[in-house]
Design an enzyme around this catalytic site. Structure first.
Site, PDB file in Angstrom:
ATOM      1  N   GLU A 159       0.844  -1.196   0.000  1.00 18.71           N
ATOM      2  CA  GLU A 159       0.000   0.000   0.000  1.00 18.71           C
ATOM      3  C   GLU A 159       0.880   1.246   0.000  1.00 18.71           C
ATOM      4  O   GLU A 159       1.829   1.344   0.753  1.00 18.71           O
ATOM      5  CB  GLU A 159      -0.909  -0.015   1.239  1.00 18.71           C
ATOM      6  N   GLU A 163      -0.781   8.973   5.200  1.00 12.88           N
ATOM      7  CA  GLU A 163      -1.792   9.390   6.160  1.00 12.88           C
ATOM      8  C   GLU A 163      -2.125  10.866   5.946  1.00 12.88           C
ATOM      9  O   GLU A 163      -1.278  11.657   5.540  1.00 12.88           O
ATOM     10  CB  GLU A 163      -1.307   9.115   7.584  1.00 12.88           C
ATOM     11  N   LEU A 219       9.658  -1.042   0.007  1.00 16.08           N
ATOM     12  CA  LEU A 219      10.742  -0.526   0.856  1.00 16.08           C
ATOM     13  C   LEU A 219      11.530   0.542   0.106  1.00 16.08           C
ATOM     14  O   LEU A 219      11.907   1.575   0.668  1.00 16.08           O
ATOM     15  CB  LEU A 219      11.698  -1.658   1.264  1.00 16.08           C
ATOM     16  N   ALA A 221      10.475   2.506  -2.345  1.00 17.18           N
ATOM     17  CA  ALA A 221       9.691   3.748  -2.510  1.00 17.18           C
ATOM     18  C   ALA A 221       9.833   4.603  -1.256  1.00 17.18           C
ATOM     19  O   ALA A 221      10.116   5.814  -1.335  1.00 17.18           O
ATOM     20  CB  ALA A 221       8.221   3.410  -2.767  1.00 17.18           C
ATOM     21  N   CYS A 274       6.225   4.586   9.017  1.00 19.55           N
ATOM     22  CA  CYS A 274       6.808   3.830   7.894  1.00 19.55           C
ATOM     23  C   CYS A 274       8.271   4.140   7.575  1.00 19.55           C
ATOM     24  O   CYS A 274       9.079   3.221   7.436  1.00 19.55           O
ATOM     25  CB  CYS A 274       5.972   4.060   6.645  1.00 19.55           C
ATOM     26  N   LYS A 337       2.518  14.674  11.089  1.00 16.85           N
ATOM     27  CA  LYS A 337       2.241  15.571   9.962  1.00 16.85           C
ATOM     28  C   LYS A 337       0.827  16.076  10.158  1.00 16.85           C
ATOM     29  O   LYS A 337       0.106  15.580  11.042  1.00 16.85           O
ATOM     30  CB  LYS A 337       2.394  14.853   8.613  1.00 16.85           C
TER      31      LYS A 337
HETATM   32  P1  NAD Z   1      -1.856  -0.561  12.595  1.00 16.00           P
HETATM   33  O1  NAD Z   1      -1.023  -0.867  13.774  1.00 16.00           O
HETATM   34  O2  NAD Z   1      -2.614   0.713  12.509  1.00 16.00           O
HETATM   35  O3  NAD Z   1      -2.926  -1.737  12.375  1.00 16.00           O
HETATM   36  C1  NAD Z   1      -2.598  -3.092  12.401  1.00 16.00           C
HETATM   37  C2  NAD Z   1      -3.769  -3.850  13.008  1.00 16.00           C
HETATM   38  O4  NAD Z   1      -3.524  -5.260  12.848  1.00 16.00           O
HETATM   39  C3  NAD Z   1      -3.953  -3.621  14.502  1.00 16.00           C
HETATM   40  O5  NAD Z   1      -5.258  -3.127  14.760  1.00 16.00           O
HETATM   41  C4  NAD Z   1      -3.741  -5.009  15.132  1.00 16.00           C
HETATM   42  O6  NAD Z   1      -4.575  -5.275  16.246  1.00 16.00           O
HETATM   43  C5  NAD Z   1      -4.095  -5.929  13.973  1.00 16.00           C
HETATM   44  N1  NAD Z   1      -3.533  -7.279  14.076  1.00 16.00           N
HETATM   45  C6  NAD Z   1      -2.275  -7.647  14.421  1.00 16.00           C
HETATM   46  N2  NAD Z   1      -2.149  -8.989  14.357  1.00 16.00           N
HETATM   47  C7  NAD Z   1      -3.351  -9.462  13.955  1.00 16.00           C
HETATM   48  C8  NAD Z   1      -3.845 -10.771  13.692  1.00 16.00           C
HETATM   49  N3  NAD Z   1      -3.067 -11.852  13.829  1.00 16.00           N
HETATM   50  N4  NAD Z   1      -5.131 -10.912  13.299  1.00 16.00           N
HETATM   51  C9  NAD Z   1      -5.920  -9.824  13.149  1.00 16.00           C
HETATM   52  N5  NAD Z   1      -5.511  -8.556  13.380  1.00 16.00           N
HETATM   53  C10 NAD Z   1      -4.231  -8.376  13.773  1.00 16.00           C
HETATM   54  O7  NAD Z   1      -0.894  -0.703  11.339  1.00 16.00           O
HETATM   55  P2  NAD Z   1      -1.017   0.056   9.934  1.00 16.00           P
HETATM   56  O8  NAD Z   1      -0.463   1.432  10.070  1.00 16.00           O
HETATM   57  O9  NAD Z   1      -2.373  -0.159   9.385  1.00 16.00           O
HETATM   58  O10 NAD Z   1       0.035  -0.755   9.062  1.00 16.00           O
HETATM   59  C11 NAD Z   1      -0.232  -2.072   8.621  1.00 16.00           C
HETATM   60  C12 NAD Z   1       0.838  -2.463   7.614  1.00 16.00           C
HETATM   61  O11 NAD Z   1       0.765  -1.594   6.487  1.00 16.00           O
HETATM   62  C13 NAD Z   1       2.270  -2.344   8.147  1.00 16.00           C
HETATM   63  O12 NAD Z   1       3.049  -3.371   7.591  1.00 16.00           O
HETATM   64  C14 NAD Z   1       2.714  -0.996   7.613  1.00 16.00           C
HETATM   65  O13 NAD Z   1       4.112  -0.931   7.448  1.00 16.00           O
HETATM   66  C15 NAD Z   1       2.024  -0.934   6.279  1.00 16.00           C
HETATM   67  N6  NAD Z   1       1.739   0.418   5.778  1.00 16.00           N
HETATM   68  C16 NAD Z   1       1.321   1.403   6.613  1.00 16.00           C
HETATM   69  C17 NAD Z   1       1.024   2.667   6.108  1.00 16.00           C
HETATM   70  C18 NAD Z   1       0.568   3.792   7.001  1.00 16.00           C
HETATM   71  O14 NAD Z   1       0.526   4.918   6.536  1.00 16.00           O
HETATM   72  N7  NAD Z   1       0.223   3.560   8.245  1.00 16.00           N
HETATM   73  C19 NAD Z   1       1.124   2.909   4.739  1.00 16.00           C
HETATM   74  C20 NAD Z   1       1.535   1.864   3.907  1.00 16.00           C
HETATM   75  C21 NAD Z   1       1.825   0.625   4.434  1.00 16.00           C
HETATM   76  C1  UDX Z   2       4.661   7.516   3.783  1.00 16.15           C
HETATM   77  C2  UDX Z   2       4.663   7.436   2.251  1.00 16.15           C
HETATM   78  O1  UDX Z   2       4.535   8.748   1.704  1.00 16.15           O
HETATM   79  C3  UDX Z   2       3.527   6.554   1.782  1.00 16.15           C
HETATM   80  O2  UDX Z   2       3.589   6.409   0.371  1.00 16.15           O
HETATM   81  C4  UDX Z   2       3.664   5.198   2.446  1.00 16.15           C
HETATM   82  O3  UDX Z   2       2.610   4.350   2.043  1.00 16.15           O
HETATM   83  C5  UDX Z   2       3.678   5.334   3.953  1.00 16.15           C
HETATM   84  O4  UDX Z   2       4.737   6.226   4.345  1.00 16.15           O
HETATM   85  P1  UDX Z   2       3.252   8.877   5.582  1.00 16.15           P
HETATM   86  O5  UDX Z   2       4.320   8.444   6.520  1.00 16.15           O
HETATM   87  O6  UDX Z   2       1.841   8.671   5.955  1.00 16.15           O
HETATM   88  O7  UDX Z   2       3.459   8.156   4.165  1.00 16.15           O
HETATM   89  O8  UDX Z   2       3.418  10.454   5.290  1.00 16.15           O
HETATM   90  P2  UDX Z   2       4.377  11.318   4.339  1.00 16.15           P
HETATM   91  O9  UDX Z   2       3.548  12.344   3.699  1.00 16.15           O
HETATM   92  O10 UDX Z   2       5.211  10.490   3.453  1.00 16.15           O
HETATM   93  O11 UDX Z   2       5.310  12.065   5.402  1.00 16.15           O
HETATM   94  C6  UDX Z   2       6.261  11.365   6.175  1.00 16.15           C
HETATM   95  C7  UDX Z   2       7.055  12.351   7.006  1.00 16.15           C
HETATM   96  O12 UDX Z   2       7.911  13.145   6.183  1.00 16.15           O
HETATM   97  C8  UDX Z   2       6.177  13.342   7.773  1.00 16.15           C
HETATM   98  O13 UDX Z   2       6.702  13.555   9.059  1.00 16.15           O
HETATM   99  C9  UDX Z   2       6.267  14.605   6.937  1.00 16.15           C
HETATM  100  O14 UDX Z   2       6.033  15.768   7.690  1.00 16.15           O
HETATM  101  C10 UDX Z   2       7.706  14.508   6.452  1.00 16.15           C
HETATM  102  N1  UDX Z   2       7.951  15.279   5.223  1.00 16.15           N
HETATM  103  C11 UDX Z   2       7.331  14.930   4.064  1.00 16.15           C
HETATM  104  C12 UDX Z   2       8.827  16.346   5.257  1.00 16.15           C
HETATM  105  O15 UDX Z   2       9.392  16.662   6.302  1.00 16.15           O
HETATM  106  N2  UDX Z   2       9.050  17.041   4.097  1.00 16.15           N
HETATM  107  C13 UDX Z   2       8.463  16.713   2.917  1.00 16.15           C
HETATM  108  O16 UDX Z   2       8.733  17.392   1.910  1.00 16.15           O
HETATM  109  C14 UDX Z   2       7.565  15.631   2.901  1.00 16.15           C
END
Ligand code: NAD
Ligand code: UDX
Length: 468
Positions: A159, A163, A219, A221, A274, A337
């Protein structure tokens, strides 16, 4: 009767919004998000969703109870599903082999074991979590150990949402990446997932690859994005020493289409769940394959971010006559952010920690972060808690508005770029502050000239520092 059933394991920042957008765009698909955490599921079923994300509420409400469901009945939902997404957290390991670097994929393995145990039909299992390259191999082998002769196809579909803009990112993704096995079964599974996204994503934006390219692309990206932030932040330090202005540099270099204007906003340091985790994961992978030069190259991105965070606090203290002891500091923003309530790895927490070490009195205001969440962040990320810091509760006040936080303060630190901080009545704030009134802008969002005119001493990241 729904033609296809999707179950997503993990109702977090990714699972919840992603499944809501799939459900909204595919009314004929039944989508259920499951989680071990009952409170999280209850929140998804309420009017008070567990995460703040612009536009999310409307999307959830448009399909919840129709073709979008949130449940704790994990086994039943897996059994009924045709496609199971694994969207669980994969944090950096805190102990054992690879501690502090490797991603912990125990939750993914556990999901695979549960799927193998409860399934009674063949399924496609999709890695949505960010994982080390070759995790699909582990998932596939665990699934193959089922004793019912079932066949599982494992796909990687990382994904890319950020955020604060998750709904837009999901509705109009720059690309959707799907990796699968280079076998007829693998290709068939890829096409099945492609057909789900094709309901709203143009075909040209759906990229298919082999499993390992897809896993590693995620990773890479994040490493490239974070590298840009660390690169411009390294230049911000040089700007402060030379009289150059980092915003002018970002504009000047970003106009070159080969460089591009995005992700060149200098800041107090990147945060979020991330960037650091995924780069550390990449560093660990490079080390594991004996590629120490590659590991060190990427590790510098993290080191520069550490430097940027600590540099900011040092400059604050230096400018306040080398002491912050007993001074009231207003911290504007705690989220990593704007437009999110997420505080994971937020630079604001690191600045607060360093100010606490100076015995400053911190008054934090963030429109989306509650006090309990701030305290958890100190506890978990920074290991600052009531045991190591008995006065923590007294030293940190959470304010209900920016004006309260700034009332009587010696200094303001702007640490999250919330829009409301741009338009505060700084004249009113100035009048109620101790003099000289300092403002340290860690996001370059305030109008420095206007604030100087009011009487503030203004310091901003990467801007020429007065009296150089
Ligand atoms: P999160 O901590 O918000 O959510 C994960 C959820 O999974 C939790 O609610 C937890 O209770 C649940 N969980 C854990 N083990 C489980 C199981 N065995 N069965 C059912 N539920 C279970 O995490 P997130 O931010 O949504 O990230 C999830 C993944 O996506 C991570 O690998 C992260 O690196 C990746 N990711 C996150 C973002 C982001 O912006 N947060 C963006 C891209 C990718
Ligand atoms: C990031 C990636 O952008 C997204 O594609 C991936 O799926 C998850 O990780 P996120 O961490 O939600 O997303 O926010 P992002 O907008 O990337 O910002 C990450 C951090 O960098 C924040 O603290 C932001 O304030 C900082 N940032 C970003 C800067 O300081 N300067 C910039 O120009 C851009």
């Amino acid at each position: 009767m729904a033609s296809l059933k999707i179950c997503c394991m993990g109702a977090g920042y990714v699972g919840g919004p992603t499944m809501a957008v799939i459900a909204a765009n595919c009314p004929e698909i039944r989508v259920t998000v499951v989680d071990l955490n009952a409170a999280q599921i209850a929140a998804w079923n309420s009017s008070n969703l567990p995460i703040y994300e612009p536009g999310l509420q409307a999307v959830v409400e448009s399909c919840r109870g129709k073709n979008l469901f949130f449940s704790t009945d994990i086994e039943k939902e897996i059994e009924e599903a045709d496609i199971v997404f694994i969207s669980v957290n994969t944090p950096t390991k805190t102990q054992g082999i690879g501690a502090g670097r490797a991603a912990n994929i125990k939750n993914c393995e556990l999901c695979a074991r549960t799927i193998a145990k409860v399934s009674t039909s063949n399924k496609i299992v999709v890695e949505k979590s960010t994982v080390p390259v070759r995790t699909a191999d582990a998932v596939r082998r665990v699934l193959a150990c089922n004793d019912k002769g079932l066949t599982f196809q494992v796909l990687s579909n990382p994904e890319f949402l950020a955020e604060g803009t998750a709904i837009d990112d999901l509705q109009k993704p720059s690309r959707v990446l799907i990796g699968g096995e280079e076998t007829p079964g693998g290709q068939e599974a890829i096409q099945k997932l492609v057909s789900v996204y094709a309901n709203w994503v143009p075909a040209a934006q759906i990229i298919t690859t082999n499993l390992w390219s897809s896993e590693l692309s995620k990773l890479v990206a994040n490493a490239f994005l974070a590298q840009r932030v660390s690169s411009i932040n390294s230049i911000s330090a040089l700007c402060e020493s030379t009289g150059a202005d980092v915003s002018e540099i970002s504009r000047a270099i970003g106009s070159d289409p080969r460089i591009g204007p995005k992700f060149l906003q200098s800041s107090v340091g990147f945060g979020g769940s991330c960037f650091q985790k995924d780069i550390l994961n990449l560093v660990y992978l490079c080390e594991s394959y004996g590629l120490s030069e590659c590991a060190e190259y990427w590790h510098q991105v993290i080191k520069m971010n550490e430097y940027q965070k600590s540099r900011f606090t040092k400059k604050m203290v230096e400018r306040m006559f080398n002491t912050a002891t007993g001074k009231k500091i207003a911290v504007l923003g705690f989220a990593f952010k704007k437009d999110t309530g997420d505080t994971r790895e937020t630079a604001s927490a690191f600045v607060c920690r360093d100010l606490l070490a100076e015995r400053a009195k911190i008054h934090v205001y963030d429109p989306q972060v509650k006090r309990e969440q701030m305290m958890l962040e100190f506890d978990y990320t920074l290991n600052v808690n009531t045991t190591t810091e008995p006065d923590l509760e007294k030293l940190i006040t959470t304010s209900s508005s920016a004006y309260d936080a700034c009332d009587g303060a010696h200094a303001i630190a702007v640490l999250t770029e919330w829009d409301e901080f741009k338009t505060l009545d700084y004249q009113r704030i100035y009048e109620k502050m101790s003099k000289p009134a300092f403002i340290f802008d860690g996001r370059n969002i305030v109008d420095q000239a206007a604030l100087r005119k009011i009487g503030f001493e203004v310091y901003a990241i990467g801007k020429p520092w007065p009296h150089m």
